[in-house]
Design an enzyme around this catalytic site. Structure first.
Site, mmCIF file in Angstrom:
data_model
loop_
_atom_site.group_PDB
_atom_site.id
_atom_site.type_symbol
_atom_site.label_atom_id
_atom_site.label_comp_id
_atom_site.label_asym_id
_atom_site.label_seq_id
_atom_site.Cartn_x
_atom_site.Cartn_y
_atom_site.Cartn_z
ATOM 1 C CG HIS A 1 -2.083 -0.973 1.036
ATOM 2 N ND1 HIS A 1 -2.822 -1.466 2.083
ATOM 3 C CD2 HIS A 1 -2.634 -1.537 -0.084
ATOM 4 C CE1 HIS A 1 -3.761 -2.286 1.635
ATOM 5 N NE2 HIS A 1 -3.658 -2.339 0.318
ATOM 6 C CG HIS B 1 -1.911 -6.317 1.696
ATOM 7 N ND1 HIS B 1 -1.725 -5.711 0.474
ATOM 8 C CD2 HIS B 1 -1.394 -5.477 2.615
ATOM 9 C CE1 HIS B 1 -1.137 -4.543 0.654
ATOM 10 N NE2 HIS B 1 -0.910 -4.376 1.933
ATOM 11 C CD GLU C 1 -2.990 -8.723 7.581
ATOM 12 O OE1 GLU C 1 -2.922 -9.331 8.675
ATOM 13 O OE2 GLU C 1 -2.344 -7.682 7.336
ATOM 14 C CB CYS D 1 3.707 -7.284 11.454
ATOM 15 S SG CYS D 1 5.035 -6.319 10.835
ATOM 16 C CB SER E 1 -3.743 -0.705 7.929
ATOM 17 O OG SER E 1 -4.224 -0.802 9.249
ATOM 18 C CB SER F 1 4.363 -0.262 2.221
ATOM 19 O OG SER F 1 3.412 0.675 2.672
#
Length: 325
Positions: A46, A79, A131, A199, A228, A272
């Site tokens: 993303h 994802h 996800e 994560c 997100s 990202s």
């Protein structure tokens, strides 16, 4: 106020996590190995800049498999996807390369395992996020989405003795635990996943933001609005004491008014985001007197993930063919 009084607190770790690094490299290597076009289902990660850069190199981004010509190469995003997406790829004779982050794959495995034991699985996450859609697809009959603490009151389960929670990997750690606490008040026997679903990179980026936020007049988070973990970083900064917080894709999006009266600006980036975009923000700030940059590191990240096995297999086959030619 003198220019010397202005400073930047630069968060570390920031930017690419191991899963994003792997996913982006997967598309780059696929383009190199097979040649363009390589199709990618959904955004590989993303981030607008990353997607645009890969498009320039020959990647074609699509929403669904039926947009990919039969027999073509398709890469699945970091994802994760539901099992039916893999099946659709087979039916269209697509060569699928799965760039799902291994940490997301772990959540998928947990969902399948608890569903096999007929648990009600309460998946904490954001409705509509890719996800969440992928994980739910592993066990749709057993999974109920819980979209934040306010959604706890709506949850219904079949057997309060067989309930477990899992989570989207990119959430706010604090909000997730607030949701878990609320669920546990309703379901005292609620089980937790064997290991933390959020994560490591999401947690690390949030932790360093918490450490510097209280000293910041403004926190600038480099990242896209559909990321997100980037959106959460702004929320975490504000909750931890930053007087203001903003999300930008590029330095030119920073408004001069945000910096008025500010002496300390915090800078970080989502998982990202390539670091050259952060460099652009630092250059923008330096031009406005924020030349004193102090990097604040909370933890060293060393984790790396190997490329998808189907891609590695084809890369080795090509190397062997070239060596014997």
């Amino acid at each position: 106020m003198s220019a010397a009084a202005k400073r930047v607190l630069l968060a570390k770790p920031r930017g690419y996590c191991a899963g994003v690094d792997r996913a982006v490299e997967t598309v780059e290597k696929a383009l190199e190995l097979y040649g363009p076009p390589v199709y990618v289902r959904k955004q590989i990660v993303h981030n607008k800049h990353v997607v645009a850069t890969l498009e320039e190199a020959g990647a074609i981004f699509v929403e669904e498999n039926d947009e990919v010509p039969p027999g073509s190469i398709v890469v699945f995003s970091a994802h994760g996807v539901a099992p039916e997406v893999h099946e659709q790829a087979k039916q269209r004779d697509l060569k699928a390369i799965d760039a799902t982050c291994p940490l997301v794959t772990k959540v998928h495995s947990e969902a399948r395992r608890f569903a096999a034991q007929d648990y009600d699985i309460l998946l904490i996450g954001h409705d509509g996020h890719e996800e969440v859609i992928g994980t739910t697809g592993e066990a749709p009959e057993n999974i109920t989405l819980v979209d934040g603490p306010e959604d706890v009151k709506n949850v219904k389960v079949r057997d309060e003795n067989k309930v477990v929670w899992l989570s989207q990997t990119t959430l706010s750690v604090d909000e997730t635990m607030d949701t878990v606490d609320g669920l546990r008040q309703r379901f005292p026997l609620l089980q937790s996943p064997p290991s933390d679903d959020i994560c490591y990179a999401t947690q690390n980026r949030q932790q360093v933001v918490k450490e510097i936020a209280d000293d910041c007049d403004v926190m600038l988070v480099v990242g896209s609005t559909n990321s997100s973990n980037s959106v959460r970083l702004v929320e975490v900064a504000l909750q931890a004491g930053s007087r203001a917080g903003y999300l930008v894709d590029y330095a030119h999006e920073i408004q001069e008014s945000w910096l008025e009266g500010a002496t300390t600006v915090g800078v970080t980036s989502g998982a990202s985001v390539p670091d050259d975009l952060v460099t652009g923000v630092l250059e923008f700030l330096a031009e406005r007197g924020f030349t004193d940059v102090a990097e604040v590191e909370s933890v060293k990240e060393k984790l790396t993930f190997s490329l998808p096995r189907e891609l590695v297999r084809d890369m080795k086959a090509k190397e062997a063919a070239q060596a014997s030619a």
